[in-house]
Design an enzyme around this catalytic site. Sequence first.
Site, PDB file in Angstrom:
ATOM      1  N   HIS A  20      -9.223 -14.310  18.974  1.00  0.00           N
ATOM      2  CA  HIS A  20      -8.798 -14.215  20.380  1.00  0.00           C
ATOM      3  C   HIS A  20      -9.816 -13.331  21.086  1.00  0.00           C
ATOM      4  CE1 HIS A  20      -5.273 -13.666  23.428  1.00  0.00           C
ATOM      5  NE2 HIS A  20      -6.462 -13.616  24.026  1.00  0.00           N
ATOM      6  N   HIS A  22     -12.526 -13.838  24.428  1.00  0.00           N
ATOM      7  CA  HIS A  22     -13.091 -14.678  25.497  1.00  0.00           C
ATOM      8  C   HIS A  22     -14.567 -14.358  25.591  1.00  0.00           C
ATOM      9  CE1 HIS A  22      -9.050 -15.780  27.080  1.00  0.00           C
ATOM     10  NE2 HIS A  22      -8.738 -14.631  26.494  1.00  0.00           N
ATOM     11  N   HIS A 204      -2.398 -19.218  25.333  1.00  0.00           N
ATOM     12  CA  HIS A 204      -1.916 -17.889  25.712  1.00  0.00           C
ATOM     13  C   HIS A 204      -0.480 -18.066  26.213  1.00  0.00           C
ATOM     14  CE1 HIS A 204      -6.095 -16.731  25.657  1.00  0.00           C
ATOM     15  NE2 HIS A 204      -5.887 -15.542  26.184  1.00  0.00           N
ATOM     16  N   GLU A 207       2.321 -13.378  27.012  1.00  0.00           N
ATOM     17  CA  GLU A 207       1.598 -12.135  27.353  1.00  0.00           C
ATOM     18  C   GLU A 207       2.370 -11.433  28.460  1.00  0.00           C
ATOM     19  OE1 GLU A 207      -2.352 -12.760  28.914  1.00  0.00           O
ATOM     20  OE2 GLU A 207      -2.945 -10.664  28.668  1.00  0.00           O
ATOM     21  N   ASP A 286      -9.655  -9.830  22.552  1.00  0.00           N
ATOM     22  CA  ASP A 286      -9.419 -10.387  23.888  1.00  0.00           C
ATOM     23  C   ASP A 286     -10.683 -10.357  24.758  1.00  0.00           C
ATOM     24  OD1 ASP A 286      -7.916 -11.804  25.662  1.00  0.00           O
ATOM     25  OD2 ASP A 286      -6.593 -10.166  26.262  1.00  0.00           O
ATOM     26  N   ASP A 287     -10.934  -9.234  25.441  1.00  0.00           N
ATOM     27  CA  ASP A 287     -12.078  -9.133  26.364  1.00  0.00           C
ATOM     28  C   ASP A 287     -12.793  -7.808  26.104  1.00  0.00           C
ATOM     29  OD1 ASP A 287     -11.621 -11.496  28.312  1.00  0.00           O
ATOM     30  OD2 ASP A 287      -9.654 -10.538  28.174  1.00  0.00           O
TER      31      ASP A 287
HETATM   32  N1  ADE Z   1      -8.571 -14.603  30.327  1.00  0.00           N
HETATM   33  C1  ADE Z   1      -9.264 -13.626  29.756  1.00  0.00           C
HETATM   34  N2  ADE Z   1      -8.458 -12.739  29.199  1.00  0.00           N
HETATM   35  C2  ADE Z   1      -7.188 -13.162  29.420  1.00  0.00           C
HETATM   36  C3  ADE Z   1      -5.920 -12.689  29.079  1.00  0.00           C
HETATM   37  N3  ADE Z   1      -5.744 -11.565  28.400  1.00  0.00           N
HETATM   38  N4  ADE Z   1      -4.862 -13.378  29.487  1.00  0.00           N
HETATM   39  C4  ADE Z   1      -4.998 -14.496  30.187  1.00  0.00           C
HETATM   40  N5  ADE Z   1      -6.179 -14.994  30.523  1.00  0.00           N
HETATM   41  C5  ADE Z   1      -7.277 -14.339  30.139  1.00  0.00           C
HETATM   42 ZN    ZN Z   2      -6.912 -13.756  26.027  1.00  0.00          ZN
END
Ligand code: ADE
Ligand code: ZN
Length: 349
Positions: A20, A22, A204, A207, A286-287
């Site tokens: 997970h 991006h 996703h 969340e 995630d990011d």
């Molecule tokens: N795009 C990038 N990170 C995300 C996240 N945590 N939730 C939804 N979309 C995303």
């Molecule tokens: Zn994500």
Amino acid sequence: MSAATGPDDPLELLPKVDLHCHVEGTMRPATVVELAAKNGVELPTSDLSELYRYTSLDSFLEVFWLVQSLLADRDDWARLGYEAAVDSAAHGLVYGEFFFTPARHLEAGQFLADIVAGLDEGLATAEQETGAQVRLIADFDRAHGPDAALALASQLIDLRHAGSTGMDRIVGVGMDSTEAGVNPAHYVAAYELADRAGLRRTAHQGETTQAWTIEAALDVLGCERIDHGLSVLDDLDLTRRMAADGIPLTVCPTSNVLIANHVELLADHPYAEMRDAGLMATLNTDDPALTQLDLGAEYRAVRDAFGYEFADMVAIAGDGIDATWLDDDEKRRLHTRLREAAHELQPDR
Ligand code: ADE
Ligand code: ZN
């Protein structure tokens, strides 16, 4: 438990997967600044730490979309792919399935073939240099709606049939962006098309939305994994079902603190509760660049927040391997690698 932290910490060297992540969310700060200058995008501030503060998923998405807008051509995607894999490998990544979400680039006139070929070029170079492997998941962007998702699924399949460069790196489809107010069932046509073409499926969900959306992703979209999935714990039957069926959740605890603002402190995150409930809750970033994170740091943070032992973290890494979309032989090889490394790195030997 070892007192070592940072680069000397055994969890840094432990072979890990990230399911997970991006790819746009891995963009280095220096690359953000350079691509903004190259492509004529004005950043709202030169202090990225000021920009990278979020009060909700939606406020994060504004920043994510700005970062995405910096990717203008094939070379930009190649650079992103290269840096994503090199930076992740530097913190112990051996295998990743990374999302890319091309809806707004396609809307702006970019070609999917160029995006994928660019990512493939950068990832292939990084793989040669690091030995890590990264495959891709094409994400539908919920902010662009079900028709755009169906069009993307259809393009993916056409490019695959045409043997377009890098298409064999795409192992599945997913769905990200805004969750609130969206019924995942509306995306069934795109998911069905992807399934018929042999692509794996994730989304996703949970969340920021309720457990029923997770159930819909499983039952209507046929998802084999759920990204985040925090709200599963609100539904005991669903929790039992996902635990019994071993359906993986790709959880990103630090992101849930900093992006979704789900809890204030990592120690209050339901990650340990999820694992205690028997859920296959894997650990992911995630990011990372947009939250000043990396995979090693996430493992250390979770260990420290929940008082996990080294063996617990090895088990989490092992669940990550089982949750990949690799074939059984590839999974076995990664398990062997993890077992041998864990033996070497064991802090209390
Ligand atoms: N795009 C990038 N990170 C995300 C996240 N945590 N939730 C939804 N979309 C995303
Ligand atoms: Zn994500």
